[in-house]
Design a protein around this motif. Structure first.
Motif, PDB file in Angstrom:
ATOM      1  N   VAL A 272     -54.743  21.318 -31.071  1.00  0.00           N
ATOM      2  CA  VAL A 272     -55.860  20.382 -30.966  1.00  0.00           C
ATOM      3  C   VAL A 272     -55.871  19.750 -29.576  1.00  0.00           C
ATOM      4  O   VAL A 272     -54.826  19.331 -29.066  1.00  0.00           O
ATOM      5  CB  VAL A 272     -55.737  19.290 -32.044  1.00  0.00           C
ATOM      6  N   ILE A 274     -57.620  16.666 -27.235  1.00  0.00           N
ATOM      7  CA  ILE A 274     -58.202  15.342 -27.447  1.00  0.00           C
ATOM      8  C   ILE A 274     -58.840  14.852 -26.161  1.00  0.00           C
ATOM      9  O   ILE A 274     -58.259  14.955 -25.077  1.00  0.00           O
ATOM     10  CB  ILE A 274     -57.124  14.356 -27.930  1.00  0.00           C
ATOM     11  N   ILE A 279     -61.206  14.306 -31.147  1.00  0.00           N
ATOM     12  CA  ILE A 279     -60.809  15.709 -30.998  1.00  0.00           C
ATOM     13  C   ILE A 279     -61.973  16.494 -30.408  1.00  0.00           C
ATOM     14  O   ILE A 279     -63.077  16.478 -30.947  1.00  0.00           O
ATOM     15  CB  ILE A 279     -60.399  16.283 -32.365  1.00  0.00           C
TER      16      ILE A 279
END
Length: 317
Positions: A272, A274, A279
């Motif tokens: 992921v 950010i 996100i």
């Protein structure tokens, strides 16, 4: 047997010491942990068979051999990527124990991130080799020219071309911290209960998700765009896989989410990215072949601890 001043034992020590660096180099050039291991094995076998002169530097000899082996593999790899089913992502590697070398700052982590490793697929094999040797390993242009059998001006030109092709897409990743982990925990909690509203709040408006199933596991064949679409896909995915355990782990320099089945089998990894407090990108690998190396890493990490626990129990009255 490769000739070294200390004999076979000294040769084995050199090869063992060089193996992590060579694997990190090969992985950056190929994006595949399995193929990187094969390239390193072939290079080490070549060292034994070629019996280099004692004046040869094992570090230089092996580095050049691994690089050349990877350049040959890139031609076949490109053909496979062209026929790949769905989005292609690199194989995930757990990096907390130094599997890809020292990743002490955001720049070093960014160079092995999924985002950068995917971008490197845009480069031709020679551009990628120059970029990796220069940017990731800090080699001088003289060293690169010797490794690739090119002139220094040619190497400089290839490096400039590679940086131009990557352009503004290169990003420096933030160093992982408590805030990142808390955001991932909130994301995971919302996904587990199918809370679409909370999921959407955690996702950027223009969030993008890629899922690499390789045609082996049901997965979206194209990138998923937008917070509503990504939230529905993530929520539905958790509903489909059922009872899986998900925990944070550093993958390719980033705190990521690793999912395992009740049997202990690794079933997926989500890396992921950010931006601010939301996100912005999700890259998930679920194809079994690409999870095999990471599964082996996790097994090796568990075994020593479990062995110590059993030994301690055996000693108790």
């Amino acid at each position: 047997m490769g000739a070294t001043s200390g004999g076979p034992e000294r040769g084995a020590q050199i090869l063992q010491a060089e193996r992590p660096r060579l694997f990190g180099l090969a992985y950056r050039l190929l994006g595949s942990a399995a193929e990187a291991e094969e390239a390193v094995r072939d290079a080490l076998a070549a060292w034994h068979d070629a019996a280099p002169a004692e004046s040869d530097s094992p570090r230089d000899w092996l580095g050049k051999t691994v690089t050349q082996l990877c350049l040959h593999r890139r031609t076949a790899a490109r053909a496979r990527r062209d026929a790949y089913v769905g989005p292609w992502l690199p194989e995930p590697v757990a990096t907390e124990t130094g599997a890809l070398g020292s990743l002490e700052n955001a720049e070093q982590k960014g160079l092995v991130s999924f985002a950068t490793m995917t971008l490197l697929e845009r480069l031709n094999p020679m551009e990628r080799a120059v970029f990796v040797l220069r940017e990731a390993l800090g080699a001088s242009y003289r060293e690169i020219a010797r490794i690739l059998d090119l002139s220094e001006p040619n190497c400089r030109q290839l490096a400039s071309r590679a940086r131009g092709r990557l352009g503004s897409h290169r990003t420096r990743l933030e160093v992982g911290g408590a805030e990142r982990r808390r955001l991932l925990e909130r994301f995971l909690a919302a996904a587990r209960i199918g809370d679409l509203a909370r999921l959407e709040q955690l996702l950027a408006v223009d969030v993008v998700a890629w899922i690499d199933g390789g045609g082996r596991v049901p997965a979206a064949l194209r990138p998923i765009l937008g917070r509503a679409q990504v939230a529905r896909y993530i929520s539905g995915g958790y509903a489909r896989v059922g009872a899986v355990a998900v925990r944070p782990l550093e993958i390719n320099g980033q705190t990521s989410l690793v999912a395992t089945a009740p049997s202990g089998a690794l079933v997926g990894v989500s890396v992921v990215e950010i931006a601010g407090s939301q996100i912005s990108q999700i890259r998930s690998v679920v194809t079994p072949d690409k999870l095999r190396y990471l599964a082996g890493q996790l097994t090796q990490a568990r075994t020593p601890r479990e062995g110590r626990v059993r030994a301690r129990l055996d000693q108790e009255p």
